[in-house]
Design a protein around this motif. Structure first.
Motif, PDB file in Angstrom:
ATOM      1  N   MET A  57      -0.698   4.585  -5.040  1.00  0.00           N
ATOM      2  CA  MET A  57      -0.593   3.701  -6.187  1.00  0.00           C
ATOM      3  C   MET A  57       0.589   4.142  -7.033  1.00  0.00           C
ATOM      4  SD  MET A  57      -3.207   3.089  -9.257  1.00  0.00           S
ATOM      5  CE  MET A  57      -3.059   1.673 -10.308  1.00  0.00           C
ATOM      6  N   ASN A  58       1.141   3.194  -7.743  1.00  0.00           N
ATOM      7  CA  ASN A  58       2.195   3.580  -8.656  1.00  0.00           C
ATOM      8  C   ASN A  58       1.617   3.569 -10.056  1.00  0.00           C
ATOM      9  OD1 ASN A  58       4.505   2.727 -10.620  1.00  0.00           O
ATOM     10  ND2 ASN A  58       5.385   3.804  -8.910  1.00  0.00           N
ATOM     11  N   PHE A  59       2.049   4.537 -10.843  1.00  0.00           N
ATOM     12  CA  PHE A  59       1.413   4.662 -12.128  1.00  0.00           C
ATOM     13  C   PHE A  59       2.292   4.235 -13.274  1.00  0.00           C
ATOM     14  CE2 PHE A  59      -1.488   6.478 -15.162  1.00  0.00           C
ATOM     15  CZ  PHE A  59      -2.645   6.024 -14.574  1.00  0.00           C
TER      16      PHE A  59
ATOM     17  N   MET B 154       0.760  -0.753  -4.996  1.00  0.00           N
ATOM     18  CA  MET B 154      -0.376  -0.203  -4.249  1.00  0.00           C
ATOM     19  C   MET B 154      -0.058  -0.202  -2.766  1.00  0.00           C
ATOM     20  SD  MET B 154      -3.269   1.224  -4.619  1.00  0.00           S
ATOM     21  CE  MET B 154      -4.201   1.894  -3.254  1.00  0.00           C
ATOM     22  N   GLU B 155      -0.468   0.885  -2.119  1.00  0.00           N
ATOM     23  CA  GLU B 155      -0.070   1.138  -0.736  1.00  0.00           C
ATOM     24  C   GLU B 155      -1.220   0.983   0.238  1.00  0.00           C
ATOM     25  OE1 GLU B 155      -0.580   3.251  -3.146  1.00  0.00           O
ATOM     26  OE2 GLU B 155      -1.688   4.998  -2.448  1.00  0.00           O
ATOM     27  N   TYR B 156      -0.877   0.462   1.413  1.00  0.00           N
ATOM     28  CA  TYR B 156      -1.807   0.412   2.545  1.00  0.00           C
ATOM     29  C   TYR B 156      -0.966   0.661   3.798  1.00  0.00           C
ATOM     30  CZ  TYR B 156      -4.773  -1.385  -1.080  1.00  0.00           C
ATOM     31  OH  TYR B 156      -5.470  -1.471  -2.255  1.00  0.00           O
TER      32      TYR B 156
ATOM     33  N   ILE C  31      10.117   2.239  -3.085  1.00  0.00           N
ATOM     34  CA  ILE C  31      10.293   3.550  -2.445  1.00  0.00           C
ATOM     35  C   ILE C  31       8.959   4.302  -2.460  1.00  0.00           C
ATOM     36  CG2 ILE C  31      11.369   5.828  -2.687  1.00  0.00           C
ATOM     37  CD1 ILE C  31      13.893   4.395  -3.737  1.00  0.00           C
ATOM     38  N   HIS C  32       8.297   4.284  -3.625  1.00  0.00           N
ATOM     39  CA  HIS C  32       7.033   5.019  -3.759  1.00  0.00           C
ATOM     40  C   HIS C  32       5.965   4.488  -2.801  1.00  0.00           C
ATOM     41  CE1 HIS C  32       4.054   7.370  -6.106  1.00  0.00           C
ATOM     42  NE2 HIS C  32       3.247   6.389  -5.732  1.00  0.00           N
ATOM     43  N   GLU C  33       5.759   3.188  -2.824  1.00  0.00           N
ATOM     44  CA  GLU C  33       4.634   2.628  -2.043  1.00  0.00           C
ATOM     45  C   GLU C  33       4.925   2.638  -0.539  1.00  0.00           C
ATOM     46  OE1 GLU C  33       2.243   2.604  -3.835  1.00  0.00           O
ATOM     47  OE2 GLU C  33       2.935   2.103  -5.849  1.00  0.00           O
ATOM     48  N   VAL C  34       6.159   2.361  -0.146  1.00  0.00           N
ATOM     49  CA  VAL C  34       6.488   2.473   1.285  1.00  0.00           C
ATOM     50  C   VAL C  34       6.350   3.948   1.691  1.00  0.00           C
ATOM     51  CG1 VAL C  34       8.326   2.233   3.009  1.00  0.00           C
ATOM     52  CG2 VAL C  34       7.963   0.426   1.319  1.00  0.00           C
ATOM     53  N   GLY C  35       6.750   4.840   0.778  1.00  0.00           N
ATOM     54  CA  GLY C  35       6.635   6.279   1.041  1.00  0.00           C
ATOM     55  C   GLY C  35       5.201   6.723   1.285  1.00  0.00           C
ATOM     56  N   HIS C  36       4.250   6.019   0.696  1.00  0.00           N
ATOM     57  CA  HIS C  36       2.841   6.370   0.907  1.00  0.00           C
ATOM     58  C   HIS C  36       2.408   6.217   2.365  1.00  0.00           C
ATOM     59  CE1 HIS C  36       1.006   7.618  -2.776  1.00  0.00           C
ATOM     60  NE2 HIS C  36       1.355   6.545  -3.463  1.00  0.00           N
ATOM     61  N   ASN C  37       3.201   5.518   3.185  1.00  0.00           N
ATOM     62  CA  ASN C  37       2.864   5.476   4.607  1.00  0.00           C
ATOM     63  C   ASN C  37       2.741   6.894   5.170  1.00  0.00           C
ATOM     64  OD1 ASN C  37       2.637   2.776   5.899  1.00  0.00           O
ATOM     65  ND2 ASN C  37       4.526   2.445   4.767  1.00  0.00           N
TER      66      ASN C  37
ATOM     67  N   ASP D  58      -1.554  13.065  -2.290  1.00  0.00           N
ATOM     68  CA  ASP D  58      -0.735  11.928  -1.841  1.00  0.00           C
ATOM     69  C   ASP D  58       0.255  11.497  -2.918  1.00  0.00           C
ATOM     70  OD1 ASP D  58      -3.335  10.935  -3.000  1.00  0.00           O
ATOM     71  OD2 ASP D  58      -2.289   9.046  -2.907  1.00  0.00           O
ATOM     72  N   GLU D  59      -0.202  11.444  -4.174  1.00  0.00           N
ATOM     73  CA  GLU D  59       0.697  10.958  -5.231  1.00  0.00           C
ATOM     74  C   GLU D  59       1.800  11.964  -5.547  1.00  0.00           C
ATOM     75  OE1 GLU D  59       0.711   8.053  -5.818  1.00  0.00           O
ATOM     76  OE2 GLU D  59      -1.309   7.275  -5.591  1.00  0.00           O
ATOM     77  N   GLY D  60       1.428  13.233  -5.632  1.00  0.00           N
ATOM     78  CA  GLY D  60       2.414  14.262  -5.956  1.00  0.00           C
ATOM     79  C   GLY D  60       3.471  14.367  -4.870  1.00  0.00           C
TER      80      GLY D  60
ATOM     81  N   ALA E 252      -1.093  14.080 -11.894  1.00  0.00           N
ATOM     82  CA  ALA E 252      -1.199  13.902 -10.439  1.00  0.00           C
ATOM     83  C   ALA E 252       0.106  13.437  -9.795  1.00  0.00           C
ATOM     84  CB  ALA E 252      -2.308  12.904 -10.120  1.00  0.00           C
ATOM     85  N   TYR E 253       1.037  12.945 -10.602  1.00  0.00           N
ATOM     86  CA  TYR E 253       2.317  12.474 -10.059  1.00  0.00           C
ATOM     87  C   TYR E 253       3.450  13.412 -10.510  1.00  0.00           C
ATOM     88  CZ  TYR E 253       0.021   7.880  -9.283  1.00  0.00           C
ATOM     89  OH  TYR E 253      -0.805   6.867  -8.883  1.00  0.00           O
ATOM     90  N   GLY E 254       3.645  13.458 -11.824  1.00  0.00           N
ATOM     91  CA  GLY E 254       4.802  14.173 -12.369  1.00  0.00           C
ATOM     92  C   GLY E 254       4.781  15.672 -12.131  1.00  0.00           C
TER      93      GLY E 254
HETATM   94 ZN   LIG Z   1       1.194   6.282  -5.398  1.00  0.00          ZN
END
Ligand SMILES: [Zn+2]
Length: 802
Positions: free
Chosen positions: A1-3, A412-414, A443-449, A466-468, A521-523
């Protein structure tokens, strides 16, 4: 997910509750850590280099002490065949699935657990009931709409049937967002079973009931755009370290799922375009010959090509077709399946060969005309760029397609598909924030693959895994997009404000209990990994170890310990202090140069040393009393006979005895010892303090009297005997003029003023402002009357110009 969109706003009135929560969490986390702290009442210092083994799970045959999957590593397999219809009249999903579940665990299972995550959208969901609120003051119209929808919209899953392979009904129990299916016979290790489920639910309107899935309604052309996720009953993960993952879906902790193969048949209105996880199996049934030709050409295109053009999509919007079409997709080795459908979709695509891959990947974007001109310009480029950079640092992207969809879900990623929100204004202009927000979220959501779709960590437990990691690689990817790309996260200096605040918990905190979600969880983990790469390990060692982690756990299920252990195992560096400080505590970096002391070597020669000491003494400032006493009459002036030898003797005068002693001393010295007396080095003792608690490397820039400079990088282990204050002796060939700690701001040091020696005067700017007087009520009324009168009788000239 992007925050980006849902950044939490701090509300002062919730503070007592949050403070209490914070207190409880602090107590919990410190007591967990205290288990590993050996009490030392005398020294009063925590051992920040104590090994983490005591906190990490004991290695076993499933997970080794080196952080790799063990000899007997296993995971379950869940294969799905799904038929689903999207009812565009009722905005409803009606589905039927057949799951083949293979028990690879050494355990016998007498029941299966399913996730029914759409149940979070029922009136009585735990997410809704336990949601704590602040006061009601000014409420936006959309917020009010959302508040009411929580009470009125029921998006929960209606289970119509649960059957076994032969079609016999199976007993099941729904518990909030989960469902237990009781098996007629226990499922032994190595066995498979088949379960069929029929269900339906109403899709949420993203405007009034926003979630990680939903539809968007376009008033102007009366069309819907669907982004459909967590839409079918999904197998709950069963693992060696947690058994069944029992944490209910509360909204933040995302999904923990099993790998499997999906055959999904999606029935939609026949003028819809469908994007989904997996490869389209029946293009000849759902695409026009022209679309198929274009798709074929796009495979080898040098830039993104339209499969459905903006004009065609616009035309499609007016369609009133009542027919249906079924799109068939196959997705292998995925942990989930999502799709999007609308008659508004523009579709562009470009085939791309990712280095190290056998087959090209099809990068594709689906978006309505509302996304133009931004989407056709950036989306597919951003997908391809992400695949290239992420693959370089992990493993070649293994799936056949990578898709970015524009719709109501912000980010949001799948597997193979993600939903991204940013759009330009209606007039086609856009802000800098929207442009970079779009590129970054793709970039973020494709990266979640990569994390967590392939390196399948437990999102419901550990958001940072996953987010970090995705945010960290997002930063590297952004920096390879264009020079000085405005990345929001990754640079140490950008995490400073968060790190020094009190309203936070350690990264190693369950997803649902995190304070300041985006920062925590991200930064912070993204920054920690960047610091580990640039400052602690260096790029070569870090990249080798990180790639090793990614490859070891590709298509497997790592835990935090597996990551911590692999990074040490593959780099050969003990990083327990780093994990302990950055991941298990809320300490921050604040190192200070307290003092610098110079030491000069005495020659032993009285003609040098005594003369110098005498000069120093004589140059000592006179005391105030000495100055004022000078004029006072002295008794020895009145009675000179009181003076004797000591009135003339200066003990810093060189005597014959001094000279002889030095000569004798020289005779005793060997040649190499004599040479030492001639040492030309400068000796400096640097006194350092650690005020923030986090032990970090000491990065020092030394500037010499001749204005030349040199960098000194001291590993964090300098703090191993005393983590509060240390003194470091350095030898230089030239006299030192000044010192600066962390000159490139690579350690997230929260206080720069104590980084310099000698200290400098800090500079900042302030502004002058002219005070504005607001109108009183009488003046406002007069102004209104005047305006009304002017409106009633427009001037003659004005009429002419209109
Ligand atoms: Zn995310």
């Amino acid at each position: 997910m992007n925050f980006m969109k849902t950044r939490p706003v701090f509300r002062p009135d919730t503070r007592p509750v949050l403070r209490l929560l914070c207190l409880i969490l602090t107590v919990c986390s410190t007591s967990m850590l205290q288990a590993q702290v050996v009490s030392n009442e005398k020294y009063k210092q925590e051992d920040k280099f104590r090994q983490l083994e005591e906190a990490l799970p004991t290695p076993n045959e499933f997970r080794t002490a080196s952080g790799a999957p063990g000899e007997k590593y296993w995971q379950q397999q869940a294969d799905y065949v799904i038929d689903v219809e999207l009812d565009d009249k009722l905005q409803k999903v009606i589905g039927s699935e057949k799951i083949t579940y293979t028990n690879n665990s050494p355990d016998t299972l007498s029941y299966l657990w399913m996730q029914l995550d759409t149940n979070i959208l029922s009136f009585d969901s735990d997410a809704h009931l336990t949601d704590t609120s602040s006061h009601l003051g000014k409420v936006g119209y959309q917020s009010m709409q959302q508040l009411l929808a929580k009470e009125t919209f029921d998006g929960s899953m209606k289970i119509a049937a649960v059957r076994d392979k032969e079609g016999n009904p199976l007993p099941y129990t729904v518990i909030k967002t989960m469902m237990r299916i009781d098996l007629p016979r226990p499922l032994e290790t190595g066995q498979s079973t088949q379960v069929s489920i029929d269900w339906s639910y109403l899709v949420n309107d993203s405007q009034s009931r926003p979630a990680r899935t939903g539809y968007e309604y376009f008033e102007e052309d009366k069309n819907f755009l669907y982004e459909i996720a967590h839409w079918y009953p999904r197998m709950v993960a069963y693992t060696d370290n947690s058994g069944w993952q029992h944490k209910q879906f509360l909204g933040r902790g995302e999904f923990t799922l099993e790998f499997g193969n999906f055959l999904t048949r999606i029935t939609v209105p026949d003028d819809h375009i469908v994007a989904a996880s997996g490869l389209l199996q029946n293009p000849e049934e759902v695409l026009t010959p022209e679309q198929r030709t274009r798709l074929d050409q796009a495979k080898n295109a040098k830039k993104p090509m339209f499969i459905v053009t903006p004009e065609e999509a616009k035309k499609n919007e007016a369609s009133q077709s009542t027919g249906k079409k079924t799109w068939v997709f196959q997705a292998d080795r995925v942990r989930d399946f999502a799709f999007a459908s609308s008659r508004k979709f523009i579709w562009d695509a470009q085939g791309h060969q990712v280095a190290g891959n056998e087959k090209p990947v099809m990068a594709m974007s689906f978006y309505p005309n509302e996304g133009e001109p931004l989407w056709s310009k950036y989306s597919t480029h951003a997908i391809i760029h992400t695949l290239d950079v992420f693959s370089k640092y992990t493993f070649p992207y293994p799936y056949p397609v990578a898709i970015s969809v524009n719709g109501p879900v912000g980010g949001m990623e799948y597997p193979m598909i993600c939903f991204n929100g940013p759009r330009p204004e209606k007039d086609g202009t856009y802000s800098k924030r929207t442009k970079y927000g779009l590129i970054s979220v793709i970039i973020h959501e494709v990266g979640h693959n990569y994390f967590p779709m392939i390196v399948n960590s437990d999102e419901r437990q550990w958001t940072w895994m996953d987010e970090g990691m995705t945010t960290f690689l997002q930063f590297l990817t952004e920096q390879e997009w264009e020079p000085d790309y405005p990345s929001r996260r990754g640079e140490p200096r950008d995490i400073v404000d968060y790190m020094k605040g009190n309203y936070q918990v350690p990264i190693m905190t369950n997803s649902e209990s995190i304070l300041q979600f985006g920062n925590n969880a991200y930064g912070k983990p993204a920054t920690a990994l960047n610091v580990l790469r640039e400052t602690v390990l260096g790029r070569e060692l870090f990249d080798y170890a990180f790639k090793e982690y990614s490859r070891r756990w590709m298509f497997k299920r790592p835990t935090p310990a597996d990551f911590f252990r692999t990074m040490e195992d593959a780099s050969g560096v003990d990083l327990d202090w780093f994990w302990r400080g950055w991941f298990y505590t809320t300490d921050h970096t604040d190192l200070s140069v307290e003092n610098v002391r110079q030491y000069l070597l005495e020659t032993g020669d009285p003609y040098v040393d005594k003369v110098r000491r005498k000069k120093e003494r004589d140059e000592e400032p006179e005391s105030l009393s000495d100055i004022r006493n000078q004029k006072l009459p002295k008794r020895t002036d009145k009675f000179p006979e009181l003076k004797d030898f000591y009135n003339e003797f200066d003990d810093l005068d060189v005597t014959d005895a001094d000279r002889k002693k030095f000569e004798d001393h020289l005779k005793e010295l060997k040649a190499d010892e004599k040479k030492l007396l001639e040492t030309q080095n400068y000796f400096y003792m640097i006194d350092l303090k650690n005020l923030g608690g986090l032990v970090m490397p000491v990065i020092l820039k030394l500037t010499f009297e001749d204005d030349s400079s040199e960098m000194l990088r001291i590993p964090a282990e300098i703090w191993r005997l005393n983590n509060q204050s240390v003194s470091k002796l350095i030898l230089t060939e030239k006299p030192l003029k000044s010192l600066k700690l962390d000159p490139h701001r690579e350690t997230a040091d929260t206080q720069l003023s104590n980084n310099e020696f000698p200290r400098t005067i800090s500079k900042s700017y302030f502004q002058l402002e002219k005070s504005k007087k607001s109108k009183n009520e009488m003046q406002k009324l007069q102004a209104e009357k005047k305006a009304a009168a002017e409106k009633a009788e427009p001037k003659q000239e004005q009429e002419k110009t209109e």
